[in-house]
Scaffold this motif. Sequence first.
Motif, PDB file in Angstrom:
ATOM      1  N   TYR A 365       0.848  -1.188   0.000  1.00 58.09           N
ATOM      2  CA  TYR A 365       0.000   0.000   0.000  1.00 58.09           C
ATOM      3  C   TYR A 365       0.885   1.240   0.000  1.00 58.09           C
ATOM      4  O   TYR A 365       1.846   1.336   0.774  1.00 58.09           O
ATOM      5  CB  TYR A 365      -0.889   0.003   1.244  1.00 58.09           C
ATOM      6  CG  TYR A 365      -2.072   0.937   1.165  1.00 58.09           C
ATOM      7  CD1 TYR A 365      -3.290   0.476   0.707  1.00 58.09           C
ATOM      8  CD2 TYR A 365      -1.980   2.271   1.552  1.00 58.09           C
ATOM      9  CE1 TYR A 365      -4.400   1.312   0.637  1.00 58.09           C
ATOM     10  CE2 TYR A 365      -3.068   3.115   1.486  1.00 58.09           C
ATOM     11  CZ  TYR A 365      -4.280   2.630   1.022  1.00 58.09           C
ATOM     12  OH  TYR A 365      -5.378   3.461   0.940  1.00 58.09           O
ATOM     13  N   SER A 452      -0.025  -4.555   3.333  1.00 61.63           N
ATOM     14  CA  SER A 452      -1.463  -4.659   3.539  1.00 61.63           C
ATOM     15  C   SER A 452      -1.843  -6.127   3.661  1.00 61.63           C
ATOM     16  O   SER A 452      -1.144  -7.001   3.136  1.00 61.63           O
ATOM     17  CB  SER A 452      -2.219  -4.036   2.355  1.00 61.63           C
ATOM     18  OG  SER A 452      -2.524  -2.688   2.586  1.00 61.63           O
ATOM     19  N   PRO A 453      -2.958  -6.424   4.318  1.00 61.21           N
ATOM     20  CA  PRO A 453      -3.406  -7.813   4.392  1.00 61.21           C
ATOM     21  C   PRO A 453      -3.660  -8.370   2.988  1.00 61.21           C
ATOM     22  O   PRO A 453      -4.403  -7.766   2.203  1.00 61.21           O
ATOM     23  CB  PRO A 453      -4.708  -7.729   5.190  1.00 61.21           C
ATOM     24  CG  PRO A 453      -4.573  -6.474   5.993  1.00 61.21           C
ATOM     25  CD  PRO A 453      -3.825  -5.526   5.115  1.00 61.21           C
ATOM     26  N   ARG A 470      -3.148 -10.763   8.471  1.00 62.09           N
ATOM     27  CA  ARG A 470      -4.381  -9.985   8.524  1.00 62.09           C
ATOM     28  C   ARG A 470      -4.249  -8.714   9.364  1.00 62.09           C
ATOM     29  O   ARG A 470      -5.132  -7.845   9.332  1.00 62.09           O
ATOM     30  CB  ARG A 470      -5.527 -10.841   9.060  1.00 62.09           C
ATOM     31  CG  ARG A 470      -5.389 -11.269  10.514  1.00 62.09           C
ATOM     32  CD  ARG A 470      -6.591 -12.076  10.957  1.00 62.09           C
ATOM     33  NE  ARG A 470      -6.444 -12.590  12.319  1.00 62.09           N
ATOM     34  CZ  ARG A 470      -7.371 -13.313  12.936  1.00 62.09           C
ATOM     35  NH1 ARG A 470      -8.511 -13.599  12.316  1.00 62.09           N
ATOM     36  NH2 ARG A 470      -7.165 -13.751  14.164  1.00 62.09           N
ATOM     37  N   ASN A 471      -3.160  -8.609  10.109  1.00 59.34           N
ATOM     38  CA  ASN A 471      -2.938  -7.427  10.949  1.00 59.34           C
ATOM     39  C   ASN A 471      -2.003  -6.403  10.301  1.00 59.34           C
ATOM     40  O   ASN A 471      -1.650  -5.416  10.943  1.00 59.34           O
ATOM     41  CB  ASN A 471      -2.366  -7.865  12.297  1.00 59.34           C
ATOM     42  CG  ASN A 471      -3.325  -8.750  13.066  1.00 59.34           C
ATOM     43  OD1 ASN A 471      -4.518  -8.458  13.147  1.00 59.34           O
ATOM     44  ND2 ASN A 471      -2.823  -9.859  13.609  1.00 59.34           N
ATOM     45  N   TRP A 476      -6.472  -1.174   3.307  1.00 56.27           N
ATOM     46  CA  TRP A 476      -7.275  -2.023   2.438  1.00 56.27           C
ATOM     47  C   TRP A 476      -6.611  -3.381   2.286  1.00 56.27           C
ATOM     48  O   TRP A 476      -5.374  -3.483   2.272  1.00 56.27           O
ATOM     49  CB  TRP A 476      -7.491  -1.377   1.069  1.00 56.27           C
ATOM     50  CG  TRP A 476      -8.503  -0.263   1.132  1.00 56.27           C
ATOM     51  CD1 TRP A 476      -8.302   1.007   1.582  1.00 56.27           C
ATOM     52  CD2 TRP A 476      -9.879  -0.346   0.768  1.00 56.27           C
ATOM     53  NE1 TRP A 476      -9.463   1.729   1.528  1.00 56.27           N
ATOM     54  CE2 TRP A 476     -10.454   0.929   1.019  1.00 56.27           C
ATOM     55  CE3 TRP A 476     -10.692  -1.353   0.248  1.00 56.27           C
ATOM     56  CZ2 TRP A 476     -11.797   1.200   0.771  1.00 56.27           C
ATOM     57  CZ3 TRP A 476     -12.030  -1.076  -0.008  1.00 56.27           C
ATOM     58  CH2 TRP A 476     -12.579   0.186   0.256  1.00 56.27           C
ATOM     59  N   ALA A 477      -7.450  -4.421   2.158  1.00 53.71           N
ATOM     60  CA  ALA A 477      -6.971  -5.802   2.083  1.00 53.71           C
ATOM     61  C   ALA A 477      -7.487  -6.468   0.819  1.00 53.71           C
ATOM     62  O   ALA A 477      -8.476  -6.014   0.217  1.00 53.71           O
ATOM     63  CB  ALA A 477      -7.460  -6.585   3.303  1.00 53.71           C
ATOM     64  N   SER A 490      -9.454  -3.184   5.382  1.00 53.42           N
ATOM     65  CA  SER A 490      -8.800  -4.155   6.257  1.00 53.42           C
ATOM     66  C   SER A 490      -9.615  -4.435   7.516  1.00 53.42           C
ATOM     67  O   SER A 490      -9.563  -5.548   8.065  1.00 53.42           O
ATOM     68  CB  SER A 490      -7.403  -3.660   6.632  1.00 53.42           C
ATOM     69  OG  SER A 490      -6.586  -3.554   5.480  1.00 53.42           O
ATOM     70  N   ARG A 494     -10.070  -8.294   9.705  1.00 52.72           N
ATOM     71  CA  ARG A 494      -9.230  -8.450  10.902  1.00 52.72           C
ATOM     72  C   ARG A 494      -9.671  -9.648  11.751  1.00 52.72           C
ATOM     73  O   ARG A 494      -8.836 -10.281  12.386  1.00 52.72           O
ATOM     74  CB  ARG A 494      -9.276  -7.181  11.757  1.00 52.72           C
ATOM     75  CG  ARG A 494      -8.783  -5.900  11.088  1.00 52.72           C
ATOM     76  CD  ARG A 494      -7.316  -5.909  10.791  1.00 52.72           C
ATOM     77  NE  ARG A 494      -6.839  -4.578  10.386  1.00 52.72           N
ATOM     78  CZ  ARG A 494      -5.731  -4.355   9.690  1.00 52.72           C
ATOM     79  NH1 ARG A 494      -4.983  -5.374   9.307  1.00 52.72           N
ATOM     80  NH2 ARG A 494      -5.368  -3.127   9.386  1.00 52.72           N
TER      81      ARG A 494
END
Length: 736
Positions: A365, A452-453, A470-471, A476-477, A490, A494
């Motif tokens: 990102y 980013s995730p 995921r953290n 944005w994921a 995101s 989470r």
Amino acid sequence: MKKNNVIYIFIMLVAIASLAIGSNTDIDFLRQDVEKIGIAGSPGPVCVFGDQAFAVITGAQRDVKLPVVAAARYGQGRIVAFGHNDYLGPSTLQQVDTLRFFKNCIQWTNKEKKCPVVGVFQNKMLTDYLTGQKIDARSVNLENLNSVDILVLSAGQVKAKNVKSFDAFVADGGGMIIAGLGWGWKQLNPGKSLRSDFPANQLLTAMGLIWADGMAHRTCGEGYLTKPFDENLLNASRSLKRLLGQENANFAGSDAKQISVTLALAIRSLPENDTIFLPKIAQAEKLWTGEIIPSPGKPLREQDVIERLLVSRQMQQIQKTEAEKLSAHPAAEFFPGSVPADAKRVKKTLEIDTTIPRWHSTGLYAAPGETIVVQVDPSVSAKNLNIRIGAHEDKIWQNDEWKRCPEVTRSVAISKPITVTANAFGGLIYIEVPNHCMLGTIKVGISGAVESPFYVHGKTDLGEWKQSVRNAPGPWAELATDKIIITVPSANIRMLDDPSKLMDIWDNILDACADLAAISRDRSSPERIVPDVQISGGYMHSGYPIMTHSDQYAKLVDRDHLLKGSWGLFHELGHNHQNHDLTFSGTVEVTVNLFTTYIYDTVCGISPEKGQLDLEKQRQKYDKYVSSGRDFNQWKTDPFLALVMYLQLQREFGWQAYKQVFAEYHSLSHSQRPKSDPEKRDQWMVRFSKTIGYNLGPFFDAWNVPVSENAKKQISHLPVWLPEEMQVKSTASMVK
């Protein structure tokens, strides 16, 4: 500073030339005896901003007008510009009143002679056609321009080295008819600027015209009507004058919307060295104080014309600002979002398989306004690859309100081994790969970004996902398979413990689409779905990526929600799989729902008889259609009514019949493919009838869907089939 004071000072400082004398007379002359002109592909707008320039025929974009043909006086000469190259093709000129209009253009661009000599630049087909129409047309080149009165050429024939020659030809009294397509040039020249790199725009800009990006949609079935309009609202300079002449610039109505769109189009389209229009806008920048930050809580409405004008100017300046000098736009905090202050900037080397076209996710990102550095091997640079920052591709310039800035992504060419880029709004980072790229797997280094995730189905370890992936701090994921990529904030992933189960369902959905479409489950590139706080139109729309609203954030990553059926999402995926050879007028929103219904049936376990349009609703719709007189126009305008006809076939003959017919269409040669709506209806009936072994002629008649007698004759040897409910209705109708 108060808005009214700003406007007063604008009026005092901005000198705008008076209206071109006789422009209405010019328009009347050009449109004399012309009710409509034909359609040439998908024309784009011609932006009008010069004091001697004016729109002639308009297309539509939502509920505003965009010039599809414009004209101007320039020096001693005159010019007419069309919004598509195909207007210089005989097939288009033969449509409706297009030839009559073209002849008017010839007479208007050189009113001194009754029969001017028309020089056609390197287009023998057009030369021969015009000659056949008793027009004195002859081939011409740069060496003999002075031998003709009017020059006809396409925008692509203008090169940087001959701009001066063509300019002098018009300025010295020559006429010019020229056709170009802004969005088409952009497609063929990725990473280049339409406003500064397109030689034809360098020619037209001095004349107060420029080809712009976007499409100007038809205003009637056959093309574009020549309805009256206020041409001052379609000229940026005159629109600005009208805007600044208002006692209160915060006004509502169609005029405000049209002015806003006209001004924004000019600001986005004009090169920075423009001397006609942009200097007038520059005064506004100097006088306005404070920040203008569109957000979901405080959107800019269509009546906020001054504010939208200034935001449009900001957007243009952002696009031209060097990455190292760019700063974060204050609206980025609201959308797409800022990164945490303590987020670590990283450096990663990625492998990109260029046999897969379109966007490649990186799991990185770019923070708003911060530079990233992209490094590739020298052999990879200048191969039409781009670095993109931002997934939210939709541009919302024409929307009634702006809940975010109208353009928040940036894509630049990887033209050198080292590319430094940035986006004032930040965003997920992608490598864009063109079709038919021959580079194989390449390495791309990216530094200065934030992680980013990013979940890759079948590759990301679930333990690592829960512990760290995921953290990751990016706002944005993405969850990716080789069939589809889902982009969400995101915050919505989470707490997602097992994305593998979710993505299994998404793969099943995409496989269902492929199965019904009779194409391979293995895709050349994955589909994408990206939610946004605001999209360019509708509740959702198909394309790449499929765009939807923020109310889908949680639903996109909710396995249970998908299994209960998500009509809108499945519907848009269906659009991306439709075959237009069998989709005739009135069925674009019908055949798409075969895919929606098939996903409900095969993935969600919800049969067509129990789904969105259950059996009882189907029968009610058909009964009402019969009682109201079986009007085919009603059938074409009610997608769920028309869908009943398709579901009757599915109920009797199953999905396999559809798959067989769809597969048959894939094998058609160009000459076999239907070229018109009647041909599409005929082929659909005949091909389906032969597949199932029944004559569907009476079935189409019962629905009052027009097919030819010749088509019916081709299947007359087959036994007739009608569903039971229609047999009853047909008998009752005969008794009456």
